[in-house]
Design a protein around this motif. Structure first.
Motif, PDB file in Angstrom:
ATOM      1  N   VAL A  47       7.609  42.152  56.561  1.00 37.92           N
ATOM      2  CA  VAL A  47       9.018  42.414  56.269  1.00 37.92           C
ATOM      3  C   VAL A  47       9.512  41.311  55.344  1.00 37.92           C
ATOM      4  N   CYS A  48      10.025  41.683  54.180  1.00 41.04           N
ATOM      5  CA  CYS A  48      10.521  40.720  53.195  1.00 41.04           C
ATOM      6  C   CYS A  48      12.043  40.653  53.269  1.00 41.04           C
ATOM      7  N   VAL A  49      12.576  39.447  53.390  1.00 36.60           N
ATOM      8  CA  VAL A  49      14.018  39.265  53.552  1.00 36.60           C
ATOM      9  C   VAL A  49      14.503  38.178  52.603  1.00 36.60           C
ATOM     10  N   VAL A  50      15.572  38.483  51.868  1.00 38.13           N
ATOM     11  CA  VAL A  50      16.236  37.452  51.068  1.00 38.13           C
ATOM     12  C   VAL A  50      17.667  37.311  51.563  1.00 38.13           C
ATOM     13  N   VAL A  51      18.190  36.094  51.450  1.00 37.38           N
ATOM     14  CA  VAL A  51      19.562  35.802  51.888  1.00 37.38           C
ATOM     15  C   VAL A  51      20.293  35.159  50.720  1.00 37.38           C
ATOM     16  N   TYR A  52      21.434  35.757  50.349  1.00 35.99           N
ATOM     17  CA  TYR A  52      22.161  35.265  49.173  1.00 35.99           C
ATOM     18  C   TYR A  52      23.624  34.983  49.530  1.00 35.99           C
ATOM     19  N   GLY A  53      24.257  34.188  48.693  1.00 36.24           N
ATOM     20  CA  GLY A  53      25.597  33.689  49.006  1.00 36.24           C
ATOM     21  C   GLY A  53      26.748  34.542  48.535  1.00 36.24           C
ATOM     22  N   ASN A  54      26.623  35.875  48.692  1.00 35.96           N
ATOM     23  CA  ASN A  54      27.704  36.814  48.396  1.00 35.96           C
ATOM     24  C   ASN A  54      27.920  37.056  46.899  1.00 35.96           C
ATOM     25  N   ARG A  55      26.998  36.547  46.071  1.00 35.09           N
ATOM     26  CA  ARG A  55      27.095  36.829  44.630  1.00 35.09           C
ATOM     27  C   ARG A  55      26.200  38.028  44.333  1.00 35.09           C
ATOM     28  N   VAL A  56      24.949  37.810  43.969  1.00 28.85           N
ATOM     29  CA  VAL A  56      23.968  38.884  43.755  1.00 28.85           C
ATOM     30  C   VAL A  56      22.588  38.362  44.152  1.00 28.85           C
ATOM     31  N   TYR A  57      21.693  39.289  44.492  1.00 28.84           N
ATOM     32  CA  TYR A  57      20.323  38.843  44.748  1.00 28.84           C
ATOM     33  C   TYR A  57      19.375  39.253  43.630  1.00 28.84           C
ATOM     34  N   ASP A  58      19.885  39.939  42.627  1.00 26.86           N
ATOM     35  CA  ASP A  58      19.141  40.245  41.408  1.00 26.86           C
ATOM     36  C   ASP A  58      17.715  40.712  41.701  1.00 26.86           C
TER      37      ASP A  58
ATOM     38  N   ASP B 128      32.731  22.558  40.265  1.00 24.01           N
ATOM     39  CA  ASP B 128      33.317  23.621  39.444  1.00 24.01           C
ATOM     40  C   ASP B 128      32.701  24.972  39.796  1.00 24.01           C
ATOM     41  N   ALA B 129      31.392  24.982  40.040  1.00 29.03           N
ATOM     42  CA  ALA B 129      30.715  26.223  40.413  1.00 29.03           C
ATOM     43  C   ALA B 129      31.218  26.732  41.757  1.00 29.03           C
ATOM     44  N   SER B 130      31.505  25.825  42.684  1.00 27.58           N
ATOM     45  CA  SER B 130      32.019  26.244  43.989  1.00 27.58           C
ATOM     46  C   SER B 130      33.378  26.911  43.848  1.00 27.58           C
ATOM     47  N   VAL B 131      34.183  26.435  42.900  1.00 24.85           N
ATOM     48  CA  VAL B 131      35.490  27.051  42.642  1.00 24.85           C
ATOM     49  C   VAL B 131      35.309  28.445  42.048  1.00 24.85           C
ATOM     50  N   ARG B 132      34.394  28.589  41.098  1.00 23.12           N
ATOM     51  CA  ARG B 132      34.143  29.897  40.488  1.00 23.12           C
ATOM     52  C   ARG B 132      33.646  30.904  41.518  1.00 23.12           C
ATOM     53  N   LEU B 133      32.718  30.479  42.355  1.00 22.13           N
ATOM     54  CA  LEU B 133      32.187  31.377  43.383  1.00 22.13           C
ATOM     55  C   LEU B 133      33.289  31.828  44.325  1.00 22.13           C
ATOM     56  N   HIS B 134      34.114  30.876  44.751  1.00 23.91           N
ATOM     57  CA  HIS B 134      35.221  31.184  45.659  1.00 23.91           C
ATOM     58  C   HIS B 134      36.190  32.172  45.012  1.00 23.91           C
ATOM     59  N   THR B 135      36.410  32.037  43.725  1.00 24.56           N
ATOM     60  CA  THR B 135      37.371  32.880  43.009  1.00 24.56           C
ATOM     61  C   THR B 135      36.811  34.260  42.693  1.00 24.56           C
ATOM     62  N   LEU B 136      35.563  34.308  42.245  1.00 22.18           N
ATOM     63  CA  LEU B 136      34.994  35.554  41.729  1.00 22.18           C
ATOM     64  C   LEU B 136      34.266  36.387  42.779  1.00 22.18           C
TER      65      LEU B 136
ATOM     66  N   SER C 146      35.188  23.631  52.813  1.00 25.07           N
ATOM     67  CA  SER C 146      36.492  23.958  53.416  1.00 25.07           C
ATOM     68  C   SER C 146      37.553  24.247  52.361  1.00 25.07           C
ATOM     69  N   GLU C 147      37.437  23.637  51.191  1.00 23.54           N
ATOM     70  CA  GLU C 147      38.425  23.861  50.130  1.00 23.54           C
ATOM     71  C   GLU C 147      38.156  25.149  49.373  1.00 23.54           C
ATOM     72  N   THR C 148      36.891  25.442  49.115  1.00 20.59           N
ATOM     73  CA  THR C 148      36.533  26.637  48.352  1.00 20.59           C
ATOM     74  C   THR C 148      35.408  27.384  49.079  1.00 20.59           C
ATOM     75  N   PRO C 149      35.732  28.038  50.193  1.00 19.31           N
ATOM     76  CA  PRO C 149      34.703  28.736  50.964  1.00 19.31           C
ATOM     77  C   PRO C 149      34.215  30.004  50.267  1.00 19.31           C
ATOM     78  N   THR C 150      32.920  30.276  50.413  1.00 21.56           N
ATOM     79  CA  THR C 150      32.330  31.521  49.921  1.00 21.56           C
ATOM     80  C   THR C 150      31.371  32.039  50.984  1.00 21.56           C
ATOM     81  N   ALA C 151      31.677  33.236  51.495  1.00 19.44           N
ATOM     82  CA  ALA C 151      30.896  33.835  52.592  1.00 19.44           C
ATOM     83  C   ALA C 151      30.866  32.899  53.795  1.00 19.44           C
ATOM     84  N   GLU C 152      32.001  32.302  54.082  1.00 20.88           N
ATOM     85  CA  GLU C 152      32.086  31.318  55.161  1.00 20.88           C
ATOM     86  C   GLU C 152      31.672  31.920  56.506  1.00 20.88           C
TER      87      GLU C 152
END
Length: 266
Positions: free
Chosen positions: A86-97, A247-255, A129-135
């Motif tokens: 079984v193959c499993v990937v885990v991604y941070g709510n952006r894309v797993y491409d 800066d990337a953490s802010v973009r992820l949180h926003t987009l 805590s300031e810019t959560p993504t998939a918290e």
């Protein structure tokens, strides 16, 4: 077919991938489960050996749409013999491409037979805590999904008498793979006076980038920006400096603040 045991193999600097594969194993409900955590450098020195009498569940995080490049050496020397996998990937709510297709193809070349594949969401490495993504993910719903996925895997394997009866599993992705495998080389970790030199950061670092005797010393050439040291610090003495990672953490949180759901292919 009857399973004698399940092997869980995972690379999980912040624990999200580990939680997912353990949730899947709970649904499979085998007699014996062995966890092989390859997060630390020493753990990746031992090649994995499996047989057709056991099920392998292998989980990795997604780095920029790909399987982390530092795992290639370990993955490519897996010694399998028609092992249902079984193959499993885990991604941070952006894309797993292409990461899931890459993982599936890699283990197939080592003698594994993919019987199911899945993509789950885990809290992004850059989330804070300031810019959560998939918290907080995988959350309770994700783990229920993982358990149900495990049950479907068990039912699929019980429906056939041998691994030769398993048809190929189609997953999203393209080949040649896209995405970027080269990680940033960046000095982004700030260490405050709250640091007690407890050494936790060195213990959890998956690449040995944190110095065991002086936590302020960080080898940015080795660092893979997984933020395990920041999230694991018992004194909360580590944080992101202003710069490209913050800066990337802010973009992820926003987009990427709209919740995405797990997908499985079986």
């Amino acid at each position: 077919m009857k399973l004698e045991s399940v092997k869980l193999a995972c690379f999980s600097p912040t624990g999200t991938t580990k939680a997912v594969v353990q949730g899947i194993a709970y649904g499979i409900n085998p007699g014996t489960v062995e966890l092989i955590d390859i997060t630390t450098p020493d753990a990746r020195k031992q090649p994995l050996q499996t047989s057709e009498n056991e099920l392998l569940v292998i989980g990795v995080p997604v780095y920029m749409g790909r399987v982390p490049a530092l795992l290639n050496e370990w993955l490519n020397v897996i010694q399998a013999h028609n092992t249902p996998t079984v193959c499993v990937v885990v991604y941070g709510n952006r894309v797993y491409d292409d990461a899931l297709l890459e993982l599936k193809n890699t283990v197939t070349e080592c003698g594994c037979i993919p019987v199911a594949c899945a993509a789950y969401i885990g809290e992004h490495s850059f989330s804070n805590s300031e810019t959560p993504t998939a918290e907080g993910r995988p959350d309770e719903d994700d783990l229920h999904h993982a358990e149900a996925f495990g049950q479907k895997i068990r039912e699929k394997l019980q429906s056939v008498s041998s691994i030769s009866q398993i048809s190929d599993v189609n997953v999203p992705g393209t080949y040649p793979y896209g995405g970027v495998t080269e990680l940033w080389t960046v000095d982004f970790i700030a260490v405050s006076d709250e640091c007690s030199q407890c050494g936790t950061c060195a213990e959890v670092c998956p690449v040995g980038a944190a110095d065991a005797e002086n936590s302020r010393l960080i080898d940015i050439e080795k660092c893979i920006t997984c933020c395990a040291c920041i999230k694991s610090c018992p004194q909360n003495a580590r944080s992101m400096k202003p710069g490209m990672v913050k800066d990337a953490s802010v973009r992820l949180h926003t987009l990427y603040n709209q919740r995405k759901e797990p997908e499985f292919f079986i």
